[in-house]
Scaffold this active site. Structure first.
Site, PDB file in Angstrom:
ATOM      1  N   ILE A 173       0.626  -1.213  -0.179  1.00  0.00           N
ATOM      2  CA  ILE A 173       0.084   0.072  -0.044  1.00  0.00           C
ATOM      3  C   ILE A 173       0.829   1.078   0.114  1.00  0.00           C
ATOM      4  CG2 ILE A 173      -1.614   1.419   1.192  1.00  0.00           C
ATOM      5  CD1 ILE A 173      -2.386  -1.625   0.171  1.00  0.00           C
ATOM      6  N   LYS A 174       0.877   2.016  -1.139  1.00  0.00           N
ATOM      7  CA  LYS A 174       1.526   3.287  -1.205  1.00  0.00           C
ATOM      8  C   LYS A 174       1.052   4.469  -0.232  1.00  0.00           C
ATOM      9  CE  LYS A 174       3.425   4.164  -5.157  1.00  0.00           C
ATOM     10  NZ  LYS A 174       3.391   4.465  -6.806  1.00  0.00           N
ATOM     11  N   ILE A 175       1.797   5.147   0.676  1.00  0.00           N
ATOM     12  CA  ILE A 175       1.408   5.948   1.606  1.00  0.00           C
ATOM     13  C   ILE A 175       2.613   7.203   1.361  1.00  0.00           C
ATOM     14  CG2 ILE A 175       1.316   6.673   4.155  1.00  0.00           C
ATOM     15  CD1 ILE A 175       0.576   3.977   4.557  1.00  0.00           C
TER      16      ILE A 175
END
Length: 368
Positions: free
Chosen positions: A138-140
């Protein structure tokens, strides 16, 4: 498998494709790239999805079904993108099983939440649950508000690709957030070996911004520094990474089964036609890193890229000398990185609007 890409992989660089579409998945193209071009991971973003959905009839049936079920545009985007990522994860699963660290597919939290910690955490949780694949990341974003979200996600066992990192200072904060998340996960009784993370350090945009400022300064000394900042910046980041790996704090986590948060060189497509089109691949070769490339850069390296050994380890002092010269000619590096982050967040949000508008257009067609 091309010899040049194989040489890059043999040097310990994990090659990830910065692109995804249902066409790539269903036509077998992605599987071919894994088999023939040493691709061992995939990154996505809203702009990539917008282009794929605008050009791809393969989405039409799912859009029609979702529209018929009464879903709004946000839900349609969520369903389309998570399905693509889920299916790409299945294609990359054998790579994940065999390597233990590659075979990852990234999907971004909703960009409008870049300055909203709680919203980012909720978005990460929703994406993690929806994709439901152990090899998803998951890209944060590495905004100030994103840092505690990174720690929270990691503490819950969510694997994370931290994106929009431009400065070494912020990168150090990202690494601290990761370690804090691992410590909390350990205290929560989670298996640290199941958590993966990469830190996406942006490259080409640094040269674009600093070159513009060097042109404005206009001196011979300034002109001589053009095209040198981005690689120097990445090399300084890697030196900071090595410091963390040598720390007692990391060693305790490593002994508990944790994986290192590998540096990922992002934004590696060369923007300036005066520079070699493989610059940000060839000059950043170092083992146990990731380079995520648009297909154009991947093909360029396959055709004429050169691997001449480790180009990063031990080059921290040389890179710092470049930064010292940049400061001496009048480049305000702190301002550069503030501007790049602000621009990155703005582009992040604009790309989300583009994706929503693209999907809305497809929904209107489906309703006609």
């Amino acid at each position: 498998m091309t010899d040049r890409l194989k040489a890059l992989a043999d040097a310990g660089v994990s090659i990830w494709l910065d692109d995804l579409s249902r066409e790539r998945i269903e036509s077998g193209n992605l599987a071919d790239l894994v088999r023939e071009k040493s691709v061992v991971g995939v990154t996505t973003n809203p702009t990539i999805f917008a282009a794929a959905i605008a050009d791809g009839e393969r989405y039409d049936e799912q859009v029609r079904t979702l529209v018929a079920d009464g879903h709004g545009v946000d839900r349609v985007v969520f369903e389309l993108t998570t399905q693509d990522v889920r299916n790409a994860c299945d294609i990359l699963a054998p790579v994940a099983d065999s390597t233990g660290q590659d075979g990852r597919v990234s999907i971004e939290v909703e960009p409008t939440l870049a300055n909203d910690t709680a919203g980012t955490i909720a978005s990460a949780q929703a994406l993690w649950a929806a994709v439901d694949k152990s090899n998803v990341l998951i890209k944060i974003p590495a905004t100030k508000e994103g840092l505690p979200a990174i720690t929270a996600a990691i503490s819950q066992g969510i694997s994370v690709n931290v994106t929009l990192i431009f400065s070494t200072q912020r990168y150090r904060e990202v690494m601290d957030a990761y370690l804090s998340g691992l410590e909390a996960a350990r205290d929560n009784g989670l298996d640290l070996g199941r958590i993966q993370s990469v830190a996406s350090f942006f490259v080409s945009r640094v040269d674009t911004e600093i070159d513009k400022r060097l042109d404005a300064i206009g001196s011979a000394e300034a002109t001589e520094l053009k095209g040198k900042a981005a690689v120097a910046n990445a090399r300084l980041a890697y030196a900071a990474y090595e410091e963390v790996l040598a720390s007692d704090r990391w060693k305790q986590l490593s002994d508990a089964g944790a994986h290192a948060q590998r540096p990922l060189w992002a934004s590696t497509g060369v923007k300036n036609p005066d520079y070699p089109d493989t610059l940000y691949v060839a000059d950043l070769v170092v083992a146990d890193t990731v380079n995520t490339m648009p297909e154009k850069t991947l093909e360029a390296f396959a055709d004429h890229g050169e691997v001449v050994g480790d180009q990063v380890t031990g080059k921290g002092p040389e890179a710092q000398a470049v930064f010292d010269r940049l400061t001496a000619v009048g480049v305000d590096l702190d301002d550069v990185f503030l501007a790049l982050e602000a621009e990155g967040v703005d582009k992040f949000k604009t790309s989300w609007t583009e994706l929503l508008e693209t999907v809305e257009a497809q929904m209107e067609k489906a309703s006609a």
